[in-house]
Design a protein around this motif. Structure first.
Motif, short mmCIF file in Angstrom:
data_model
loop_
_atom_site.label_atom_id
_atom_site.label_comp_id
_atom_site.label_asym_id
_atom_site.label_seq_id
_atom_site.Cartn_x
_atom_site.Cartn_y
_atom_site.Cartn_z
N LEU A 167 0.92 -0.88 0.35
CA LEU A 167 -0.21 0.17 -0.01
C LEU A 167 0.89 1.14 -0.30
N SER A 168 2.00 0.78 0.97
CA SER A 168 3.17 2.61 0.89
C SER A 168 3.09 2.77 -0.43
N GLN A 169 3.30 1.66 -1.66
CA GLN A 169 3.58 1.96 -2.66
C GLN A 169 2.75 2.54 -3.67
N GLY A 170 2.03 2.00 -3.68
CA GLY A 170 0.93 2.82 -4.36
C GLY A 170 -0.25 4.04 -3.49
N LEU A 171 -1.42 4.27 -4.09
CA LEU A 171 -2.70 4.10 -2.67
C LEU A 171 -2.88 4.39 -1.87
N GLY A 172 -2.77 5.06 -0.76
CA GLY A 172 -2.79 4.54 1.08
C GLY A 172 -4.53 4.09 0.89
N PRO A 173 -4.29 3.34 1.89
CA PRO A 173 -5.86 3.94 2.77
C PRO A 173 -6.31 5.04 2.65
N ALA A 174 -7.50 4.66 2.83
CA ALA A 174 -8.72 5.89 3.32
C ALA A 174 -8.41 6.45 4.65
N VAL A 175 -8.72 7.96 4.91
CA VAL A 175 -8.70 8.13 5.99
C VAL A 175 -9.66 8.56 6.68
N TYR A 176 -9.50 8.35 7.61
CA TYR A 176 -10.38 9.15 8.90
C TYR A 176 -10.29 9.62 10.12
N VAL A 177 -10.75 11.21 10.18
CA VAL A 177 -10.29 11.72 11.13
C VAL A 177 -11.45 12.27 11.67
N SER A 178 -11.36 12.27 13.65
CA SER A 178 -12.26 13.26 13.84
C SER A 178 -11.82 14.84 13.83
N GLU A 179 -13.54 15.47 13.84
CA GLU A 179 -13.53 17.09 14.01
C GLU A 179 -12.52 17.43 15.08
N PRO A 180 -12.18 18.63 15.18
CA PRO A 180 -11.53 18.87 16.77
C PRO A 180 -12.24 19.27 17.21
N ALA A 181 -12.43 19.03 18.56
CA ALA A 181 -12.81 19.42 19.44
C ALA A 181 -12.53 20.36 19.91
N GLN A 182 -13.67 21.80 21.42
CA GLN A 182 -13.79 22.72 21.16
C GLN A 182 -11.89 23.26 22.40
N PRO A 183 -11.28 24.16 22.71
CA PRO A 183 -10.04 24.09 23.39
C PRO A 183 -11.05 23.55 25.48
N GLY A 184 -10.07 22.26 25.64
CA GLY A 184 -9.79 21.47 26.81
C GLY A 184 -11.48 20.45 26.95
N HIS A 185 -11.21 20.34 25.56
CA HIS A 185 -12.47 19.27 25.82
C HIS A 185 -12.08 17.82 24.53
N GLN B 78 -21.96 11.92 15.35
CA GLN B 78 -20.35 11.46 14.84
C GLN B 78 -19.90 12.32 15.26
N LYS B 79 -18.28 12.42 15.38
CA LYS B 79 -17.72 13.69 14.86
C LYS B 79 -16.73 13.32 14.51
N LEU B 80 -15.86 11.99 13.66
CA LEU B 80 -15.70 11.03 12.52
C LEU B 80 -15.71 11.15 10.89
N HIS B 81 -15.02 11.26 10.29
CA HIS B 81 -15.78 11.60 9.00
C HIS B 81 -14.63 11.18 7.41
N CYS B 82 -14.43 11.10 7.23
CA CYS B 82 -13.67 11.18 5.17
C CYS B 82 -12.68 12.12 4.88
N MET B 83 -11.93 11.88 4.64
CA MET B 83 -11.20 13.34 4.31
C MET B 83 -10.34 12.93 2.95
N ASP B 84 -10.70 13.20 1.45
CA ASP B 84 -10.15 13.09 0.33
C ASP B 84 -8.94 13.21 0.60
N LEU B 85 -7.36 12.95 0.60
CA LEU B 85 -6.06 12.99 0.96
C LEU B 85 -5.15 12.95 -0.69
N ARG B 86 -4.75 13.45 -0.92
CA ARG B 86 -3.38 12.90 -1.71
C ARG B 86 -3.14 12.14 -1.71
N GLY B 87 -2.61 10.91 -2.92
CA GLY B 87 -1.63 10.25 -2.07
C GLY B 87 -2.59 9.00 -1.35
N PHE B 88 -3.74 9.06 -0.81
CA PHE B 88 -4.80 7.44 -0.46
C PHE B 88 -5.95 7.55 -0.90
#
Length: 537
Positions: free
Chosen positions: A65-83, A226-236
């Motif tokens: 996978l590291s030689q071609g397209l990487g896996p799909a990427v999911y990341v959480s949205e940033p929480a409020q300061p202190g959360h 739900q605060k996790l969402h998928c993000m389209d990134l170059r190379g993934f």
């Protein structure tokens, strides 16, 4: 004024190291840096024989996978300061590798959340999906990211320092089955007992991987969506597109069979039409869809429609095909199929199977098609009805309950088409069972995760033998229970013989085998009197 400008300039320079950005999403460059570091961290590590973040085949696949397209990427949205945020999994939650993990006592223990314990809280959650768009469960990579962590505090055997005071921690599923595996034969002899005490704990057996996208919620507000969402990134890999669900009418309320309230004034599943006296019919139950809206893909609806059309072509009547799909929101597939019930009605599913299997001569061929997400122990996840991210008892269908519902079924043949991950636990129990003499499990040798299984069986013709359809291809296998005859597959889907002499015509096959047939009154009463002494005993 000069002092104010200097202060603003200093604040702008210090901003990249802040705990949370001001926008609703982390920047693509920042997430790409996290995903690249996480992928490299796992790919360069040696793949263990068992245990670890991924099974050995998927671990070895990361190098490719590291030689071609990487896996799909999911990341959480940033929480409020202190959360902070927490990751909730339907079959447990993620914890640090090497942490204190309690062993499960049985196969379903991994789906039970221990009381009084909360999953760890972190600043961000990162998920890498090596098989985007495939049906869940399948192995995923889950990472926790903590901000404002010093390099000395972050660097350890399992954690990775990312720079800018960011620390990445891989996660495994806690409370998984066989986390502590005992060697057989420990209790034979004193020397063996002493050796067993020294070797009481073995490395994990590889059942602690993450198999589902977590529900990421704010720790201070667990009811947040739900605060996790998928993000389209170059190379993934690009993000898979979920199936848009059409919300049902507000007048049709969700109603389980164990409720008796004013809004449950009608039964959504017409059970009384399933079995009629002096008549035997072909029946089917179809269960498909994702665990949540985020993981319900177009191929789920496509598979459901393909299997429904195949059943109708093989003579199954529409009123005898019960389809359970997703939540109350029905996709466009319901327009072509008619009445489609939500997968949240577990009691309706089990009650319908009990009615068909316990009634004499109700079913000739009983077909089940399962295309829902599955845990590593074979448990079927129906739908997260209460949106808490945990597979509650009403939201999961263990294989023990499925086998109980099909035990000593009065149908002439039960054909179980398994199109989901981890079919081996069900196959293993079925091979050893002596209470399912008429059940055949048809599964793929390697789970496809898409529509290959449904598309293959969509080509089954009314005059085609099941065994004849399986053998020329090869990627599908049939599992028979102990003592079950292979002749169950030497018929058509409706039960017609394959090689009759003289050959059976289409009109005769439709009249004698497809759909429904009227039974002689003497046959009905004779079988009824045979069953009554058994009930008295």
């Amino acid at each position: 004024m000069a002092l104010l400008l200097l202060a603003l300039a200093a604040a702008s320079l210090a901003w990249p190291c802040a705990a949370t950005p001001s926008g609703s999403h982390f920047s693509e460059a920042r997430v790409a840096r996290w995903a690249t570091a996480a992928l490299r961290h796992v790919a360069v590590a040696p793949c263990p024989e068992r245990g670890g973040l991924l099974p050995r085949p998927q671990c070895q696949r990361l190098a490719r996978l590291s030689q071609g397209l990487g896996p799909a990427v999911y990341v959480s949205e940033p929480a409020q300061p202190g959360h902070k945020v927490r990751a909730l999994l339907p079959d447990g939650w993620g914890d640090r590798p090497g942490g204190s993990l309690a062993p499960a006592r049985n196969q379903s223990a991994g789906l039970q959340r221990p009381a009084g314990v909360s999953p760890p809280a972190h600043d961000a959650v990162l998920v890498l999906d090596p098989s985007p768009g495939a049906s869940f469960g399948h192995p995923l990579l889950l990472f926790y990211i903590d901000f404002n962590v010093s390099p000395r505090r972050c660097r350890s055997r399992d954690r990775l320092y990312l720079g800018s005071y960011e620390c990445l921690t891989p996660a495994q599923r806690s409370r998984c089955e066989n986390q502590l595996k005992r060697r057989p034969g420990r209790g034979k002899g004193r020397s063996q007992r002493s050796a067993g005490r020294a070797r009481r704990e073995e490395p994990p057996v590889g059942l602690c991987e993450i198999h589902f996208l977590p529900l990421v919620v704010v720790a201070q507000d667990p009811k947040h969506p739900q605060k996790l969402h998928c993000m389209d990134l170059r190379g993934f890999n690009p993000c898979p597109q979920p199936l848009p669900l059409i919300s049902s009418s507000s007048t049709v309320a969700y109603c389980e069979l164990n409720k008796n309230t004013r809004r449950c004034h009608r039964q959504q599943l017409p059970m009384y039409k399933s079995c009629r006296m002096y008549q035997t019919c072909d029946h089917a139950v179809l269960i498909t869809g994702g665990w949540q809206e985020q993981v319900t893909y177009p191929h789920h609806a496509h598979n459901l429609l393909l299997f429904y059309q195949m059943l109708r072509r093989n003579g199954f009547r529409q009123e005898h095909i019960k389809a359970f799909f997703a939540n109350e929101g029905q996709a466009a597939v319901a327009v072509e199929m008619g009445d489609v019930h939500p997968a949240t009605e577990k009691l309706a599913i089990r009650s319908h199977l009990a009615l068909v299997c316990r009634s004499l001569h109700c079913a000739d061929s009983l077909v089940l098609y399962l295309n829902s997400p599955a845990a590593s122990d074979g448990t079927i996840l129906l739908w997260d009805a209460n949106h808490n991210g945990i597979a509650d008892p009403k939201e999961r269908y263990p294989i023990s309950e499925l086998l109980t519902d099909l035990e000593s079924c009065n149908a002439r043949r039960v054909l179980l088409f398994l199109d989901q991950s981890y079919p081996e636990p069900l196959a293993k129990k079925l091979r050893a069972s002596r209470h399912h003499p008429n059940v055949v499990l048809v599964r793929g040798i390697t789970p496809s995760g898409g529509s290959a299984f449904a598309e293959f069986w969509a080509g089954l013709q009314p005059d085609q033998c099941l065994l004849q359809h399986i053998l020329p291809v090869g990627p599908w296998s049939a599992v028979l229970a102990s003592g079950t005859s292979a002749q169950l597959l030497n018929v058509t889907l409706a039960g017609a013989p394959c090689h009759s002499i003289p050959p059976m015509g289409e009109e005769e096959r439709q009249r004698r085998y497809q759909g429904c047939q009227n039974l002689p009154t003497m046959l009905w009463y004779r079988s009824r009197h045979q069953q009554m002494p058994q009930e008295d005993d």
